[in-house]
Design an enzyme around this catalytic site. Sequence first.
Site, PDB file in Angstrom:
ATOM      1  N   ARG A   2      -8.999  14.645  12.906  1.00 48.69           N
ATOM      2  CA  ARG A   2      -8.691  15.673  11.894  1.00 48.69           C
ATOM      3  C   ARG A   2      -9.900  16.572  11.674  1.00 48.69           C
ATOM      4  O   ARG A   2     -11.035  16.102  11.676  1.00 48.69           O
ATOM      5  CB  ARG A   2      -8.300  15.023  10.570  1.00 48.69           C
ATOM      6  CG  ARG A   2      -6.956  14.371  10.602  1.00 48.69           C
ATOM      7  CD  ARG A   2      -6.644  13.679   9.296  1.00 48.69           C
ATOM      8  NE  ARG A   2      -6.211  12.325   9.543  1.00 48.69           N
ATOM      9  CZ  ARG A   2      -6.274  11.328   8.666  1.00 48.69           C
ATOM     10  NH1 ARG A   2      -6.751  11.542   7.453  1.00 48.69           N
ATOM     11  NH2 ARG A   2      -5.864  10.135   8.983  1.00 48.69           N
ATOM     12  N   ARG A  54       0.867  -1.166   0.000  1.00 44.42           N
ATOM     13  CA  ARG A  54       0.000   0.000   0.000  1.00 44.42           C
ATOM     14  C   ARG A  54       0.916   1.232   0.000  1.00 44.42           C
ATOM     15  O   ARG A  54       1.777   1.370   0.874  1.00 44.42           O
ATOM     16  CB  ARG A  54      -0.862   0.016   1.255  1.00 44.42           C
ATOM     17  CG  ARG A  54      -1.694   1.259   1.309  1.00 44.42           C
ATOM     18  CD  ARG A  54      -2.189   1.538   2.681  1.00 44.42           C
ATOM     19  NE  ARG A  54      -2.944   2.781   2.670  1.00 44.42           N
ATOM     20  CZ  ARG A  54      -3.139   3.515   3.737  1.00 44.42           C
ATOM     21  NH1 ARG A  54      -2.671   3.148   4.901  1.00 44.42           N
ATOM     22  NH2 ARG A  54      -3.839   4.634   3.651  1.00 44.42           N
TER      23      ARG A  54
END
Length: 403
Positions: free
Chosen positions: A240, A90
């Site tokens: 976030r 990934r």
Amino acid sequence: MKILVINTGSSSLKFRLFRYNDLKLLAKGLVERIGGKSQIFKISWNDKVKEMEVKAEDHKAAFKLVIDELMSDEYGLIKNISEIKGVGHRVVHGAEKFAHTVLIDNEVIEILKECIPLAPLHNPANLAGIYAAKAIIGDVPNVGVFDTAFHQTLDEKAFLYALPYEYYEKMRIRRYGFHGTSHKFVSLRVYELLNQKPEGIRMITCHLGNGASLAAIKDGISVDTSMGMTPLEGVVMGTRSGDFDPAIILFIMRQTGLSVDEVDKVLNKKSGLLGLSGISNDIRDVEAAADKGNERAKLAIDVYCYRIKKYIGAYAAAMEGLTDLVFTAGLGENDPLVREKSCKGLEFLGIKLDPDKNDKPGSERLISADDSRVRVWIIPTDEELMIARETKEVIGNLKKVPS
Ligand code: ADP
């Protein structure tokens, strides 16, 4: 024959081992706390689990440990290292360079190095995983699957920010989007379930995990997505902020004297559900507090769901229609309240949930009412399986096809 999928973070190395032929998952696990005093190795295989303290000071040592463990007689997974036919990695940021999964050669590594400024935390860790695989299993094909690749189809009007154009030309400042492997996986699954080609399908996929993003997928192509140049933009996340007026950064810095790094930490680690609620980045804790009457917890959930709802409206407009809405990842798959609140009032767009189907626990299913114009789905994501599939495809296209 096997495919190994690797996902390296700054302090962890996650792995999954798949059988090559049918991509059956054989084992999964991780090494965590890399860089700390001691590391933890966890593995699960054949309904068994094992956890132990280990020493693996860096990603290369962690990768070697994983391979040694996988080859241990205890698990009966791999006898010989040559059984690993490919390693799928990934990779978080492929910038504009990679619109597809690629075989990693020296040229790709050089380009990945160039992408480091765009993902300073993630790409060096991903590169460390690639170097480790090359050092430890020699010339087995290494394949890079990029979080950004699926969104490389975005049109300029969707990826450009209204900043001086030379910032794009000189620094490649633009929207890239992330979670592409997940958005792609769940969208492919919907076409499969419908037994239909992507043409004519206007889908919004909501990947709501610790990080969260939405994608607008028209005729099988990502046309917009909520994360931006970095994974900070868009909907509210665990820690976030998602979208806010960028001038607030200047205001905070002037008012508080916080440094660039400190503000970075506030926006990435101390905001979102955690920042709003003051309780947790985990929606389960926030909902438990809201149930007990905690007003800030209620507010955090309201802000979280309202933002998703606005994006659903925006993306229906961007695609000039909507046929399918998909919820996936930790919250998307498991949190009926978030799904209900995010869809509430969107009947005018043709979205009508069936409360019983939405509330009932379970995995893959339709949760829209029978008379809903838009199909609403829960589709569990499996990014590692997607990486394994794409790795197998790349290996299959190599001249020497593995036996
Ligand atoms: P990551 O982005 O780290 O891969 P996941 O997709 O696993 O994260 O999502 C993790 C988040 O999903 C948790 O922080 C929590 O908020 C939420 N979550 C996980 N399980 C549940 C559940 N059973 N009910 C509600 N929310 C859940």
